[in-house]
Design an enzyme around this catalytic site. Structure first.
Site, short mmCIF file in Angstrom:
data_model
loop_
_atom_site.label_atom_id
_atom_site.label_comp_id
_atom_site.label_asym_id
_atom_site.label_seq_id
_atom_site.Cartn_x
_atom_site.Cartn_y
_atom_site.Cartn_z
N SER A 90 0.86 -1.18 0.00
CA SER A 90 0.00 0.00 0.00
C SER A 90 0.90 1.23 0.00
CB SER A 90 -0.86 0.00 1.26
OG SER A 90 0.00 0.07 2.39
N LYS A 91 0.27 2.37 -0.18
CA LYS A 91 1.02 3.62 -0.19
C LYS A 91 1.76 3.79 1.15
CE LYS A 91 0.16 8.22 -1.87
NZ LYS A 91 0.63 8.21 -3.23
#
Ligand code: GLU
Length: 496
Positions: free
Chosen positions: A262-263
């Site tokens: 994920s970011k």
């Protein structure tokens, strides 16, 4: 469906393109080119709340940077345009009406409050997440439950409404995913998804299916996160009487510490997550592409370095793995070093010029080419050339303490002075690496000391630090006057 391979990359312009999105684009591109097919870029911009200005441009620039041009897309003259969903709204309405007419879809007038109330009243341990489906639709306010005259009146008065798909719970959706194999879902697991929203725009599902069909897409290749949408799409194809394209869901990209990349995870682990970061960080596009190709695919042997043409000729979906692919940043840097070293120094110079200018260094082109030649073997990214090679552009302002401690002993000035006397005798045009090295060898022989006893102090004097590119080549490049000046300054600063 025609026999021609036509694939599409269909990003939503909701922000900067994620590096995983570029992998999806790459696999589509490789598959298309391998089969002599067509690579389409379609912008899925029907969700106005999530639309981000400039995102489409970022997607297009990212594909250009990576060297993955699309054959059809916004701005091209393909036969299947327009390629932005926001410019195709009438088409979606037409197919939503067709489903209404066939009794396979219905109008729903429920307000957000009514939907919430339905969820609350039906929620139980066995049904924690009640859905709008065959079990609930007859308890709601829609064209299946309201008298036709009322429906007509509501529509006439423009009362906000959506169009939902009427999923038959006894339907079973089966398909053969080219990567995951046989997949099946029962109709009872699928909700009566919204096809057309109250703003008259389609949802992702409807627009995606209509466009894949109208654009004659033969294969849908996309990330695994869309696998759960696939049965909804397959049902839509069935209800519209269309043949579904073949499907291939690519493995998730995982963070090295586990879990989806994920970011937030990427940030924690120092992995740049947007293609934009790679562009501004001046990574080698070929390295990123080669690395991404291996993020889920392999040629089946131990070869790792592939040109784009080689990837095109070897790529196949059969060799894409099912299990998540770990994003190994070190491996990416290994690729980057490889491609950086293989690039012509002259081509790297214009790329580092802006960084040099930012530092206020006014470098001569030929000089910078030599600096790059000496340093590109030692760095992973071009910008590090400036960090490691600062001394080429300005004399050291200070000397690294640790290196001084190690290098500069009481007897050092004698060695250094002996050396400078020797090299001062060299004419400008004799000032070259081999002669500078011989002078060092002669000096250490006189004092009967090892190489490092003179080499390290000289390096500290000339560069300010204890490690760097070949010292003799560096001194040759800096020139006689500059080197002698720096040695004098060091003697004055560190003690004669
Ligand atoms: N618009 C979707 C996305 O943002 C496309 C998914 C698909 O390829 O169907 O990724």
């Amino acid at each position: 469906m025609s026999d021609q391979v036509r694939v599409r990359f269909a990003p939503s312009p909701t922000g900067l393109l994620h590096i995983g999105g570029l992998r999806t684009a790459l696999y589509n591109y490789l598959f298309a080119k391998h089969h002599g097919g067509v690579f389409v870029l379609r912008i899925e911009d029907t969700d106005q709340n999530r639309y981000v200005d400039g995102a489409e441009q970022d997607i297009i620039q990212s594909l250009q940077w990576a060297g993955l041009p699309f054959d059809e897309g916004p701005g091209t003259q393909g036969d299947f345009g327009p390629y932005r969903q926001s410019e195709r709204s009438d088409l979606y309405k037409k197919y939503a009406s067709e489903l209404l007419d066939k009794g396979l879809a219905y109008y729903a007038f429920d307000t957000p409050e009514e939907l919430e109330a339905m969820r609350e009243s039906l929620q139980s341990d066995s049904n924690p997440n009640p859905r709008y489906d065959a079990n609930t639709r007859l308890k709601m306010r829609n064209s299946l439950t309201l008298p036709a005259s009322e429906v007509e009146a509501l529509l006439k008065d423009n009362v906000p409404h959506v169009i939902r798909l009427k999923v038959n719970e006894s339907d079973v959706v089966r398909f053969d995913d080219m990567i995951r194999g046989k997949v099946s879902f029962s109709g009872s697991e699928i909700d009566d998804q919204i096809l057309l929203k109250s703003d008259g725009l389609p949802t992702y599902h409807l627009a995606n299916v209509v466009d894949d069909h109208l654009m004659k897409i033969s294969h849908v290749i996309r990330g695994e996160e869309w696998l759960s949408s696939a049965p909804k799409h397959i049902l839509l194809y069935q209800y519209l009487g269309w043949e579904s394209p073949k499907m291939a869901h690519l493995p998730l990209i995982m963070s090295p510490s586990g879990g989806k990349l994920s970011k937030r995870k990427a940030e924690q682990e120092g992995i740049p997550v947007n293609v934009r970061d790679y562009i501004s960080g001046d990574y080698e596009a070929e390295a990123v592409v080669n690395f991404l190709a291996f993020l889920g695919w392999s040629p089946g042997d131990d070869r790792e370095l592939f040109t784009l043409d080689e990837m095109i000729s070897e790529f196949s979906l059969e060799r894409v793995s099912k299990s998540g692919a770990i994003f190994n940043y070190k491996k990416l840097m290994w690729y980057n070093e490889h491609y950086l070293r293989a690039s012509d120094s002259k081509e790297i110079v214009p790329r580092i010029m802006p960084f040099l200018q930012e530092e206020g260094f006014d470098a001569d082109f030929d000089f910078a080419v030599e600096v790059v030649r000496l340093l590109k073997e030692r760095v992973s990214l071009p910008v590090e050339i400036i960090k490691q090679g600062r001394f080429f552009f300005e004399a050291p302002k200070a000397y690294d303490e640790k290196s001084v401690k190690k290098a500069w002993k009481a007897e050092t000035p004698d060695f250094v002075k002996h050396y400078t006397e020797k090299v001062s005798g060299l004419a400008e045009k004799e000032w070259e690496a081999s002669k500078l090295k011989s002078a060092l060898e002669e000096t250490i022989a006189v004092f009967e000391v090892g190489f490092g006893k003179l080499m390290l102090p000289l390096r500290v004097a000339v560069t300010g630090v204890g490690a760097g590119p070949d010292l003799f080549e560096s001194m040759a490049l800096l020139g006689k006057e500059e080197v002698l000046k720096r040695i004098d300054s060091a003697l004055a600063a560190l003690g004669e």
